[in-house]
Design a protein around this motif. Structure first.
Motif, PDB file in Angstrom:
ATOM      1  N   CYS A 134      27.145  46.351  34.656  1.00  0.00           N
ATOM      2  CA  CYS A 134      26.623  47.089  33.361  1.00  0.00           C
ATOM      3  C   CYS A 134      27.730  47.176  32.651  1.00  0.00           C
ATOM      4  O   CYS A 134      28.179  47.825  31.733  1.00  0.00           O
ATOM      5  N   ASN A 139      19.434  45.354  29.140  1.00  0.00           N
ATOM      6  CA  ASN A 139      18.887  46.269  28.638  1.00  0.00           C
ATOM      7  C   ASN A 139      17.780  47.458  29.249  1.00  0.00           C
ATOM      8  O   ASN A 139      17.573  48.584  29.188  1.00  0.00           O
ATOM      9  N   ASN A 146      21.626  51.406  30.532  1.00  0.00           N
ATOM     10  CA  ASN A 146      20.754  52.078  28.918  1.00  0.00           C
ATOM     11  C   ASN A 146      21.088  53.620  28.927  1.00  0.00           C
ATOM     12  O   ASN A 146      20.510  54.641  28.672  1.00  0.00           O
ATOM     13  N   TYR A 166      26.537  48.545  25.205  1.00  0.00           N
ATOM     14  CA  TYR A 166      26.715  47.347  25.509  1.00  0.00           C
ATOM     15  C   TYR A 166      26.301  45.761  24.550  1.00  0.00           C
ATOM     16  O   TYR A 166      25.983  46.095  24.340  1.00  0.00           O
ATOM     17  N   ASN A 203      20.171  42.312  20.682  1.00  0.00           N
ATOM     18  CA  ASN A 203      19.510  43.322  21.560  1.00  0.00           C
ATOM     19  C   ASN A 203      20.165  41.955  23.049  1.00  0.00           C
ATOM     20  O   ASN A 203      20.090  40.694  23.266  1.00  0.00           O
ATOM     21  N   LEU A 204      20.542  42.721  23.973  1.00  0.00           N
ATOM     22  CA  LEU A 204      20.546  42.283  25.506  1.00  0.00           C
ATOM     23  C   LEU A 204      18.996  41.257  25.724  1.00  0.00           C
ATOM     24  O   LEU A 204      18.399  41.936  25.733  1.00  0.00           O
TER      25      LEU A 204
END
Length: 462
Positions: A151, A205, A209, A215, A248-249
């Motif tokens: 992460c 994600n 989170n 992130y 968006n991851l």
């Protein structure tokens, strides 16, 4: 505990040169050995109630205070006791500053007092990021190394002002990212060093989170002086592979870059970018400031690929063995004034371990980068299974006194490759981590014998 690591320099001898009675400048002579136990809380502000083991890497070497003597930034990572499992707990890095009056390397208490804690600092740079003529310290931290919690972590920047060191990490882009690579160069040509942060796309994600934390998987440029995130103009495919359009991851890997470096490859005075990927190298050449319109990807040497496939026991990704690149650098092999690319790569075993050592060389011919590995490294047998031999860092110095720069590959074991007649030949393996530091008119080797909880430093002269 002592506040210093000592390297007592008895006589300054330039690489390849001799002074006084020293008639064997190619010999390496030990000077002194001192041990620092980094597990002690007094040096790291470490709350170690978990009894973690510690591991150390040499993140960056450079002159922080402008006295002409290289200083050394040591990253410290916490591991679950008795294992090599990275944990989501942070600790401060160590800055060793050379004191030429006392002939000692001392732990900088000033840096210690302002530095951010880090989980896994992977790359760092000692350079002038605010344009005041004094070198600062940028640290890229990718967070927990491997496992189920990739992460990332926040990067940090300490400015070295005349009034003292100050932490300005809150002025950087506020991301948790997997910063595995870092380039420090003046990309916008304003006289200040910029930081190009190279991210591996491992953050997901569905796992990462935590509320309030941003992130990202994208790589990005931080411009010197204002420390703002600044876009690069890239071709659409390069933009995609660089991770720039990722909003968006993703759960799939895209643009799996491990390391990077830069120099002017096309003669326009602007840094070009070389990315070390999984199984390939990507060269991005500039056509203007912050603009890159020409790219080429070169695959890993076929000979090495065949060796790893025959070996087996490799980590498979998209039905091929993982072949990460660990370092990218440049060397004018044929003396024509045009730098060639030298890159080190390795292989990843099924348990995730990085092992082996292999080099690739590329030359630009008629505008196209071609592989010249077999010519430049004709006798490389290719270590394919030793986890201590891959190159965390590559440096150059004259080891044999012939006036040519030779190559040092540093990790838990270090290899010396001498250069002659356009070829590199491995002549020595040192069973410890060794790095080159520069003093006025001289270069020295410093040998780091690291254990889980300590660093033993040997000072040696070339």
């Amino acid at each position: 505990m002592k506040n210093l690591i000592l390297i007592l320099v008895l006589t300054l001898v330039a690489c390849g040169g001799a002074t006084g009675a020293d008639t064997t400048p190619n010999q390496i002579t030990q000077i002194v050995t001192v041990t620092i136990n980094s597990a002690l809380e007094t040096e790291l502000n470490l709350n170690n109630s978990q009894n973690d083991d510690l591991m150390h890497d040499i993140l960056a070497i450079g002159d922080v205070n402008g006295d002409g003597y290289d200083d050394v930034l040591v990253g410290v990572m916490r591991l679950e006791k008795g294992t090599y499992n990275s944990v989501n707990r942070s600790v401060k890095p160590i800055l060793l500053m050379y004191n030429p009056i006392l002939n000692t390397y001392e732990v900088s208490q000033t840096f210690k007092s302002v530095a951010s804690t880090h989980i896994w600092p992977r790359q760092a740079a000692i350079a002038d990021f605010d344009g005041d003529g004094r070198n600062d310290i940028f640290i890229a931290d990718h967070g927990v190394d491997g496992g189920s919690y990739n992460c990332g972590n926040q990067n940090s920047l300490v400015l070295n002002k005349t009034s003292g060191m100050v932490n300005v990490s809150n002025q950087l882009p506020q991301y948790n990212d997997y910063s595995h690579g870092l380039i420090a160069a003046d990309f916008d040509k304003d006289g200040k060093t910029d930081a190009l942060v190279i991210n591996s796309p491992y953050i997901r994600n569905d796992i990462c989170n935590v509320p309030g934390i941003r992130y990202t998987n994208k790589s990005y440029l931080v411009t010197g002086g204002n420390f703002l995130e600044t876009p690069l103009a890239l071709k659409p495919n390069d933009l995609d592979q660089f991770g720039q359009p990722v909003l968006n991851l993703l759960t799939t890997d895209k643009g799996e870059h491990f390391v990077a470096n830069s120099t002017d490859l096309n003669g326009d005075g602007i840094p070009d970018i070389v990315l070390g990927n999984n199984g390939s190298i990507t060269i991005l050449e500039s056509n203007g400031i912050l603009s890159y319109n020409k790219s080429q990807t070169v695959l890993a040497p076929s000979k090495y690929v065949a060796m790893i496939n025959a070996k087996g026991n490799c980590l498979i990704n998209n039905r091929v063995c993982q072949l990460p690149y660990s370092f990218v650098t440049f060397y004018d092999i044929d003396g024509d004034g045009q730098p060639e690319i030298i890159a080190s790569l390795l292989n990843q075993e099924s348990n995730g371990a990085w092992v082996g050592q292999y080099f690739q060389a590329l030359k630009k011919v008629n505008g196209v980068w071609i592989d010249i590995t077999e010519t430049v490294f004709p006798n490389q047998s290719g270590s394919i299974s030793n986890s201590g031999e891959w190159c965390y860092k590559v440096q150059f110095a004259d080891f044999n006194g012939d006036g040519k720069l030779d190559m040092l590959c540093s990790f838990y074991k270090s290899a010396v490759w001498t250069f002659n007649n356009g070829q590199f030949t491995k002549i020595q393996t040192i069973n410890n981590r060794v790095n080159i530091v520069k003093f006025p008119n001289a270069s020295y080797l410093i040998e780091f014998n690291t254990t889980r909880d300590s660093i033993t430093v040997n000072g040696r002269k070339l």
